[in-house]
Scaffold this active site. Structure first.
Site, short mmCIF file in Angstrom:
data_model
loop_
_atom_site.label_atom_id
_atom_site.label_comp_id
_atom_site.label_asym_id
_atom_site.label_seq_id
_atom_site.Cartn_x
_atom_site.Cartn_y
_atom_site.Cartn_z
N HIS B 15 0.94 -3.84 -3.40
CA HIS B 15 1.20 -3.64 -4.84
C HIS B 15 2.70 -3.61 -5.11
CE1 HIS B 15 1.38 1.11 -4.75
NE2 HIS B 15 2.15 0.57 -3.84
N CYS B 34 9.67 0.86 -4.56
CA CYS B 34 8.33 0.36 -4.93
C CYS B 34 8.42 -0.71 -6.01
CB CYS B 34 7.45 1.51 -5.43
SG CYS B 34 7.21 2.78 -4.20
N HIS B 40 4.79 -4.62 -1.63
CA HIS B 40 4.70 -4.01 -0.30
C HIS B 40 3.29 -3.49 -0.16
CE1 HIS B 40 5.45 -0.70 -3.05
NE2 HIS B 40 4.81 0.04 -2.18
N HIS B 42 0.03 -0.86 1.80
CA HIS B 42 -0.36 0.43 2.39
C HIS B 42 -1.70 0.31 3.07
CE1 HIS B 42 2.83 2.62 0.30
NE2 HIS B 42 2.48 2.02 -0.83
N HIS B 81 -7.22 -6.09 1.48
CA HIS B 81 -6.42 -7.31 1.66
C HIS B 81 -6.22 -8.07 0.36
CE1 HIS B 81 -7.14 -6.15 5.76
NE2 HIS B 81 -6.12 -6.91 6.10
N GLU B 124 -2.43 7.40 0.06
CA GLU B 124 -1.62 6.17 0.07
C GLU B 124 -0.92 6.04 1.43
OE1 GLU B 124 1.06 4.46 -3.35
OE2 GLU B 124 2.23 5.85 -2.14
#
Lengths: 136, 134
Positions: B15, B34, B40, B42, B81, B124
């Site tokens: 995200h 972010c 990036h 998680h 994914h 997260e």
């Protein structure tokens, strides 16, 4: 009000089977857990008690006593046992994680001094756990 | 007797936190790293808690297979994914873990009827998690 949690571990085997179901129903509902030879888990038990902090000791409950009660009432009878065959609650009740949490609650509830039992959490695996708060 | 059953599931997604309502400068100061335009990812852990009476016949709040099948199909394979920013629920909303947690709660609340949904907890990273109970 303050909450205190003590953990313990026990290992035991079990299987899921209801004699009122047909063999097909047992297999369909319980899947692999229906294997009558049993399978095992490393259970983690978390017992949370609540109470006011005693001004003299600074404790909600004496942890040593809580640990002893947990060992005497629960672990001594369940650790390294085949739950269906050796633990009275499960001779006629399926030892699901739900029923184990209820049984632990019932064993501990009347045995605690000073503090009141708040929650029993039983982890069957790190990704599956049940909480019981003594609710009817 | 009523018990609460919790189950944890893992999915990985990417995200970027960026709000159309803010200037570039504001986005950067609000979201920091972010806000990187390339995004990036998680490893999210979603913990679903359902409750209900323990069935006398099965000893269960609900059949775990039903819960696993539902979450796998509606949550894990939906978000696993994926780039969250490309999904329709995040065309207007920023895909913060707060908003993702609410989305997952709504999906389970709407579609899973074998037990009562108590809450969804979304991790997260190992260091932060969010809970939504409706």
């Amino acid at each position: 009000m303050l909450y205190l949690t003590r953990k313990a571990e026990f290992s035991a085997s079990h299987y899921y089977h209801n004699p009122d179901f047909t063999p097909e129903e047992n297999r369909r509902i319980f899947g692999k857990c229906n294997n009558p030879n049993g399978h095992g888990h490393n259970y983690t038990l978390e017992v949370t008690v609540k109470g006011e902090v005693d001004p003299r000791s600074g404790f909600v409950v004496d942890l040593k006593q809580l640990k002893e009660v947990m060992h005497r009432e629960v672990l001594d009878g369940m650790d390294h046992r085949f739950l269906n065959k050796e633990v009275p609650e499960f001779l006629h009740k399926i030892p699901t994680t739900e029923n184990i949490a209820i049984a632990v609650w019932q064993r501990l509830d009347s045995k605690l001094k000073h503090a009141k039992l708040h929650r029993v959490r039983v982890y069957e695996t790190p990704d599956l756990f049940v909480d019981f708060y003594g609710e009817a | 007797m009523k018990a609460h059953l919790s189950r944890r599931y893992l999915f990985s997604a990417s995200h970027r936190l960026h709000s159309e309502a803010m200037s570039e400068k504001e986005n950067q100061s609000t979201y920091g790293k972010c806000n990187n335009p390339y995004g990036h990812g998680h490893n999210y852990v979603v913990e679903v808690t359902v409750s209900g009476p323990v069935d006398d016949k099965t000893g269960m709040v609900c059949n775990l297979t039903d819960l696993d099948t539902f979450i796998e199909k509606e949550v894990v394979s939906r978000y696993g994914h994926e780039n969250l920013n490309t999904m329709k629920e995040f065309t207007k909303e920023v895909p913060t873990t707060e908003n993702l947690c609410i989305q997952i709660y709504e999906i389970v609340h709407r579609g899973f009827h074998f037990a009562h949904l108590e809450r969804v907890r979304l991790e997260e990273t190992m260091m932060n998690s969010f809970e939504y109970a409706g």
